[in-house]
Enzyme design. Sequence first.
Site, PDB file in Angstrom:
ATOM      1  N   GLU A 395      -8.193  16.685  -6.172  1.00  0.00           N
ATOM      2  CA  GLU A 395      -7.250  17.776  -6.489  1.00  0.00           C
ATOM      3  C   GLU A 395      -6.284  18.013  -5.308  1.00  0.00           C
ATOM      4  O   GLU A 395      -5.891  19.138  -5.025  1.00  0.00           O
ATOM      5  CB  GLU A 395      -7.980  19.092  -6.827  1.00  0.00           C
ATOM      6  CG  GLU A 395      -9.047  18.953  -7.868  1.00  0.00           C
ATOM      7  CD  GLU A 395      -8.601  19.225  -9.297  1.00  0.00           C
ATOM      8  OE1 GLU A 395      -7.449  19.644  -9.499  1.00  0.00           O
ATOM      9  OE2 GLU A 395      -9.408  18.980 -10.202  1.00  0.00           O
TER      10      GLU A 395
HETATM   11  C1  LIG Z   1     -14.832  10.965  -7.228  1.00  0.00           C
HETATM   12  C2  LIG Z   1     -13.350  11.050  -7.421  1.00  0.00           C
HETATM   13  C3  LIG Z   1     -12.847  11.551  -8.610  1.00  0.00           C
HETATM   14  C4  LIG Z   1     -11.470  11.601  -8.819  1.00  0.00           C
HETATM   15  N1  LIG Z   1     -10.988  12.011 -10.039  1.00  0.00           N
HETATM   16  C5  LIG Z   1      -9.659  11.848 -10.308  1.00  0.00           C
HETATM   17  C6  LIG Z   1      -9.163  12.063 -11.637  1.00  0.00           C
HETATM   18  O1  LIG Z   1      -9.889  12.471 -12.551  1.00  0.00           O
HETATM   19  N2  LIG Z   1      -7.849  11.821 -11.870  1.00  0.00           N
HETATM   20  C7  LIG Z   1      -7.005  11.389 -10.902  1.00  0.00           C
HETATM   21  O2  LIG Z   1      -5.820  11.181 -11.189  1.00  0.00           O
HETATM   22  N3  LIG Z   1      -7.440  11.189  -9.623  1.00  0.00           N
HETATM   23  C8  LIG Z   1      -8.746  11.404  -9.312  1.00  0.00           C
HETATM   24  N4  LIG Z   1      -9.213  11.170  -8.047  1.00  0.00           N
HETATM   25  C9  LIG Z   1      -8.278  10.721  -7.018  1.00  0.00           C
HETATM   26  C10 LIG Z   1      -8.057  11.761  -5.939  1.00  0.00           C
HETATM   27  O3  LIG Z   1      -7.274  12.813  -6.422  1.00  0.00           O
HETATM   28  C11 LIG Z   1      -7.430  11.026  -4.751  1.00  0.00           C
HETATM   29  O4  LIG Z   1      -8.466  10.242  -4.180  1.00  0.00           O
HETATM   30  C12 LIG Z   1      -6.858  11.962  -3.730  1.00  0.00           C
HETATM   31  O5  LIG Z   1      -5.726  12.613  -4.236  1.00  0.00           O
HETATM   32  C13 LIG Z   1      -6.462  11.226  -2.442  1.00  0.00           C
HETATM   33  O6  LIG Z   1      -5.735  10.073  -2.710  1.00  0.00           O
HETATM   34  P1  LIG Z   1      -6.198   8.684  -2.048  1.00  0.00           P
HETATM   35  O7  LIG Z   1      -7.633   8.507  -2.325  1.00  0.00           O
HETATM   36  O8  LIG Z   1      -5.271   7.633  -2.474  1.00  0.00           O
HETATM   37  O9  LIG Z   1      -6.045   8.926  -0.490  1.00  0.00           O
HETATM   38  P2  LIG Z   1      -4.742   8.709   0.355  1.00  0.00           P
HETATM   39  O10 LIG Z   1      -3.587   9.380  -0.292  1.00  0.00           O
HETATM   40  O11 LIG Z   1      -4.610   7.272   0.710  1.00  0.00           O
HETATM   41  O12 LIG Z   1      -5.107   9.533   1.656  1.00  0.00           O
HETATM   42  C14 LIG Z   1      -5.902   9.004   2.714  1.00  0.00           C
HETATM   43  C15 LIG Z   1      -5.859  10.006   3.865  1.00  0.00           C
HETATM   44  O13 LIG Z   1      -4.493  10.166   4.307  1.00  0.00           O
HETATM   45  C16 LIG Z   1      -4.125  11.542   4.245  1.00  0.00           C
HETATM   46  N5  LIG Z   1      -2.732  11.637   3.812  1.00  0.00           N
HETATM   47  C17 LIG Z   1      -2.114  10.985   2.796  1.00  0.00           C
HETATM   48  N6  LIG Z   1      -0.837  11.359   2.698  1.00  0.00           N
HETATM   49  C18 LIG Z   1      -0.621  12.270   3.677  1.00  0.00           C
HETATM   50  C19 LIG Z   1       0.493  13.034   4.095  1.00  0.00           C
HETATM   51  N7  LIG Z   1       1.677  12.995   3.480  1.00  0.00           N
HETATM   52  N8  LIG Z   1       0.336  13.853   5.137  1.00  0.00           N
HETATM   53  C20 LIG Z   1      -0.843  13.959   5.759  1.00  0.00           C
HETATM   54  N9  LIG Z   1      -1.943  13.289   5.418  1.00  0.00           N
HETATM   55  C21 LIG Z   1      -1.836  12.453   4.378  1.00  0.00           C
HETATM   56  C22 LIG Z   1      -5.068  12.166   3.227  1.00  0.00           C
HETATM   57  O14 LIG Z   1      -5.229  13.560   3.445  1.00  0.00           O
HETATM   58  C23 LIG Z   1      -6.350  11.391   3.476  1.00  0.00           C
HETATM   59  O15 LIG Z   1      -7.046  11.976   4.545  1.00  0.00           O
HETATM   60  C24 LIG Z   1     -10.589  11.177  -7.791  1.00  0.00           C
HETATM   61  C25 LIG Z   1     -11.106  10.703  -6.590  1.00  0.00           C
HETATM   62  C26 LIG Z   1     -12.461  10.625  -6.403  1.00  0.00           C
HETATM   63  C27 LIG Z   1     -12.973  10.071  -5.101  1.00  0.00           C
END
Ligand SMILES: Cc1cc2nc3c(=O)[nH]c(=O)nc-3n(C[C@H](O)[C@H](O)[C@H](O)COP(=O)(O)OP(=O)(O)OC[C@H]3O[C@@H](n4cnc5c(N)ncnc54)[C@H](O)[C@@H]3O)c2cc1C
Length: 585
Positions: A395
């Site tokens: 989220e």
């Molecule tokens: C168990 C689980 C269930 C999920 N369920 C859903 C779902 O139902 N539907 C759905 O659409 N998604 C879902 N997600 C996805 C989830 O919303 C994303 O994992 C989350 O938004 C982070 O994206 P990412 O994993 O690509 O991390 P990234 O965006 O790659 O981030 C990696 C790190 O970099 C930091 N970061 C990234 N961009 C910035 C920035 N601009 N400034 C500062 N820091 C930054 C982040 O805070 C994090 O610490 C789920 C994830 C998990 C693990």
Amino acid sequence: MIKDLSWEDIFTPEDFSEEQKMMLESAKEFIDREVWPKKHQIEKKDYALIEELMKKLGELGFLGISVPEEYGGLGMGFVTTMLVCDYISGATGSLATAYGAHTGIGTLPISLYGTEDQKKKYLPKLATGEWLASYALTEPEAGSDANSGKTKAVLSEDGKFYKITGQKMWITNAGFAELFIVFARIEGDKNITAFIVEKSQAGEGFSLGEEEDKLGIVSSSTRQLFFNDVKIPAENMLGERNGGFKIALNALNVGRIKLGAACLDAQRRIISNAINYSNERKQFGVSINTFGAIQEKLADMAVAAFTSEAGAYRAAKDIEDAITENIANGMAHNEAELKGIEEYAIEASILKVWISDMAQISADKGIQVYGGMGYSKEMPMESAWRDARISRIYEGTNEINSLLCVSMLVRRAFKGRIDLITPAMSVADELMSIPSFDIPDYSELFVQEKEILTNLKKAFFMLAGAALQKFGTDLENHQQLILKASSILIEIYMAESSILRSEKMTKNGSNSDIAVKLSQIQLFNSIEKIKQNAIAGIVSFTEGDEQRIMLSGLRRYTRYNEYPNVIKLKTEIAEFLIKENKYAF
Ligand SMILES: Cc1cc2nc3c(=O)[nH]c(=O)nc-3n(C[C@H](O)[C@H](O)[C@H](O)COP(=O)(O)OP(=O)(O)OC[C@H]3O[C@@H](n4cnc5c(N)ncnc54)[C@H](O)[C@@H]3O)c2cc1C
């Protein structure tokens, strides 16, 4: 931030109506009967069990709490939807996640943005659990940068259907959902567009990846989705073309505050179990909760839970009131809801970040209270800790939400929706004046605490105002600094909620003696965090006289004239908890 509130301005859990208390009791009763006894099974990747529980929740009406009555739901207010989410989510993150994804980000986009036909077709099925829903935004290359997804939607020549091609990742409820809210880009559009995809109509081009092997919420179904020219009727577009990012964000605003709520009962259960265990476990011939080291942990956990509840229900009622007011002003229900929730998007992010962090910290302390047994899968702390971890990631990660708190505030100031300049200027003037050394009369409850809360807001304006003046719009490139300001903003909201809640309890005479102590500790903790963040922020971009003036201002704005006796207060809180043998608020 720009005005001081009174206890009468906020809603607290003590204000729940009889109907809300009934909803709370029935949600809790369901979880205690159907879920808590099956915790060991849930820790064994039993996706079918979660699906079965979701269906039962649907039969009992819990999936339709916020769905309008005309579409088969119960049409209840925002506070009730929050409290049901709260009490459904406490026993296991696996069910909490399935419930949150279905009722929040899975169903809401249709109730908020659907056409009449879409609402009539889908909402009754989703409200009863006949169909379970899923929300597919994230892609392998598009996580936090959610609008950068590569999934494409191509309109057929006759305009009758779209063909969707792409890949989604981390999709909750994917294993059993029939309905997917899928975000895809049409041609070279700037923004993504939302679509409703029905699995049974999606054909062979639609497939699922294997279940992800996760740290926690292990029975929550999380899979990848693959779309290969999946044909969906053109009328399944949700909202406007190019409007999907707005839908995604608005659904997430609700998802975020509900996620805060979803971390409340988990905290209560952690505390009650920890108290219980600490009563029974004996070392050195006595119960371990006779030791100050254990008492401090119990008190800290209760402070965090009490404050979490205070903030969550304060904002929930603010949102409910805003929606009611919008409806009274003639807005359609969905529009009223959208605007009401958007108004409190900052609070939604604040609560998501603070409460999810606290759930994790409490679970960690819970493990410590159990000692070696805390590390065992036999005991509930181990899964509570693993489950809590995800709430800081999905989220919108806590970093993204923390950054958003400040950037949304600044954006509102630039748009003239909120006046941040006047308070920032008056703080700047005050810094140049000689402070008063008179010590006011603090004999009445919370006079000092309220004075400090006003001052903490000044500390925020001092830092944020100076940073904005120095960097202007380039401030967004100074993330560490924004995070410091954000942490201050978050702590102020939470500490103020805690103080006002306990003041209200005092006025109404319920459990107030300990509540006052809980909120006093919260304020003390918040001040410590604020000091640390503000100092780091100030020295990062100031020097010489400016820095000296700001640091001295910070001392003035974070000063106690009469310190609370923190150790005594925590001891008294712990003694109360031990006597009650549970978290009794
Ligand atoms: C168990 C689980 C269930 C999920 N369920 C859903 C779902 O139902 N539907 C759905 O659409 N998604 C879902 N997600 C996805 C989830 O919303 C994303 O994992 C989350 O938004 C982070 O994206 P990412 O994993 O690509 O991390 P990234 O965006 O790659 O981030 C990696 C790190 O970099 C930091 N970061 C990234 N961009 C910035 C920035 N601009 N400034 C500062 N820091 C930054 C982040 O805070 C994090 O610490 C789920 C994830 C998990 C693990």
